[in-house]
Design a protein around this motif. Structure first.
Motif, short mmCIF file in Angstrom:
data_model
loop_
_atom_site.label_atom_id
_atom_site.label_comp_id
_atom_site.label_asym_id
_atom_site.label_seq_id
_atom_site.Cartn_x
_atom_site.Cartn_y
_atom_site.Cartn_z
N TRP A 61 -51.07 25.99 -54.43
CA TRP A 61 -51.12 27.37 -54.92
C TRP A 61 -52.42 28.03 -54.48
O TRP A 61 -53.50 27.49 -54.73
CB TRP A 61 -51.03 27.36 -56.45
N LEU A 74 -49.24 31.80 -66.95
CA LEU A 74 -49.00 31.28 -65.60
C LEU A 74 -47.71 30.47 -65.60
O LEU A 74 -47.74 29.24 -65.55
CB LEU A 74 -50.19 30.42 -65.15
N MET A 112 -45.06 28.74 -64.09
CA MET A 112 -44.82 28.21 -62.74
C MET A 112 -43.60 27.29 -62.76
O MET A 112 -43.34 26.63 -63.77
CB MET A 112 -46.06 27.43 -62.27
N LYS A 150 -45.46 21.61 -61.22
CA LYS A 150 -46.91 21.39 -61.16
C LYS A 150 -47.41 21.43 -59.71
O LYS A 150 -46.67 21.07 -58.79
CB LYS A 150 -47.25 20.03 -61.77
N ARG A 157 -56.31 27.30 -68.09
CA ARG A 157 -54.86 27.53 -67.93
C ARG A 157 -54.39 27.06 -66.56
O ARG A 157 -53.30 26.51 -66.43
CB ARG A 157 -54.52 29.00 -68.17
N ILE A 158 -55.22 27.26 -65.53
CA ILE A 158 -54.85 26.77 -64.20
C ILE A 158 -54.71 25.24 -64.24
O ILE A 158 -53.79 24.67 -63.67
CB ILE A 158 -55.89 27.21 -63.14
N GLN A 218 -53.64 23.40 -66.47
CA GLN A 218 -52.34 23.00 -67.04
C GLN A 218 -51.21 23.08 -66.02
O GLN A 218 -50.14 22.54 -66.22
CB GLN A 218 -51.95 23.88 -68.24
N THR A 219 -51.44 23.81 -64.91
CA THR A 219 -50.40 23.92 -63.88
C THR A 219 -50.52 22.82 -62.83
O THR A 219 -49.78 22.81 -61.86
CB THR A 219 -50.46 25.29 -63.15
N VAL A 259 -50.97 27.57 -71.78
CA VAL A 259 -50.85 28.26 -70.51
C VAL A 259 -50.67 29.74 -70.76
O VAL A 259 -51.29 30.58 -70.22
CB VAL A 259 -49.66 27.72 -69.67
#
Ligand SMILES: C[S@@+](CC[C@H](N)C(=O)[O-])C[C@H]1O[C@@H](n2cnc3c(N)ncnc32)[C@H](O)[C@@H]1O
Length: 283
Positions: A111, A206, A208, A211, A235-236, A238-239, A283
């Motif tokens: 990403w 976010l 998505m 992951k 929060r990023i 968590q992705t 998130v």
């Protein structure tokens, strides 16, 4: 149109609410130079009037125009090249090795958050293509997102003017990954196929599809307050998968996030692995 202290406060608050960018009176020249055309074009009686109308949600077109005008979209191919060297020589080989014994050894999800006009995601795609000979047979998705409609549209088109090409692209890469088109250069289909683009405001949830194995979020958090930065990076995280690396800009540091992000080093490049166990999950 004169810009009063009340206008400055109103515009700064609006911009902060819309995209997290922190402005203050020291940036009044920037507010004036970037927003005066919008005020005039739409016939607002003042900057504060524009802000009022946008807050009343009567005009999403103006909101979009303000975001497009106020965001700084400066970017170039292989920006801070040592980060791409770290990617090529450490992060990607490690990632590919760690995938070898999994159910999907050839699946990579990357990403580029706040990708501007696409130079960053295409630089990632070129790095992958140089490292993986049969890259188009792999299941690779490089997602580029940005808050600005205008830059997402440009990134998606994949066309660059000669002066943009001159910023960071070697002749070898130009001829391998681009073709002449419309007085400029267009990303070849094989490289374009690795990338997708969509609009995303990093202040919003976010959501998505899965992951990510690698996240680049560079040169955007510097415009945000410390609290917004901290919240965003958490929060990023968590992705991301547990083995994933986060790359930030040369002037962005995660040191004050304590043990939540472990720094890793390759030559001059520092990148981070989130410590998801210690982090609150939201998130
Ligand atoms: C300076 S560019 C960085 C581009 C690229 N990452 C690089 O390092 O070259 C910053 C980008 O962040 C985007 N941006 C600003 N606020 C944002 C937000 N709240 N959500 C998503 N993107 C944002 C801007 O539109 C702009 O394209």
């Amino acid at each position: 149109m004169p810009l009063t202290p009340a206008d400055i406060d109103a515009v700064c608050d609006l911009v902060n609410d819309l995209c997290g960018i922190c402005l203050d009176a020291s940036k009044s020249y920037l507010i004036e130079s970037r927003l005066s055309q919008i005020v005039q074009k739409h016939g607002f009686s003042s900057y504060s009037d524009m802000v009022r109308q946008v807050r009343l949600s009567t005009n999403s077109m103006v909101r979009t125009q303000i975001i497009d005008a106020i965001t700084t979209n400066e970017t170039l191919f292989f920006r801070d090249n040592y980060m791409f060297e770290a990617l090529r020589h450490k992060a990607l080989p490690e990632l590919i090795d760690s995938k070898a014994n999994t159910a999907f050894p050839q699946r990579l999800r990357i990403w580029s958050a706040a990708c501007s006009t696409g130079q960053e995601p295409y630089s990632l795609a070129m790095t992958l293509a140089e490292l993986i000979p049969d890259v188009n047979d792999w299941d690779i998705q490089i997602l580029g997102t940005d808050i600005s409609d205008a830059v997402v549209a440009r990134a998606s088109r994949g066309w660059y003017a000669p002066h943009e090409i001159e910023r960071g692209l070697s002749p070898e890469r130009l001829h391998r990954f681009f073709e002449p088109y419309d007085n400029g250069w267009k990303v070849r289909d094989e490289l374009r196929a690795l990338c997708s683009f969509r609009k995303l405001n990093l202040l919003e949830p976010l959501a998505m599809p899965g992951k990510f194995d690698m996240v680049f979020c560079r040169n955007v958090a510097i415009y945000f307050s410390r609290d917004v930065q901290r919240d965003l990076f958490h929060r990023i995280a968590q992705t991301m998968t547990t083995d994933a690396y986060l790359f930030v800009g040369a002037q962005e540091f995660l040191a004050d996030h304590g043990p939540n992000f472990a720094p890793h080093q390759h030559c001059r490049g520092t990148f981070y692995r989130p410590n998801l166990i210690n982090m609150p999950a939201y998130v």
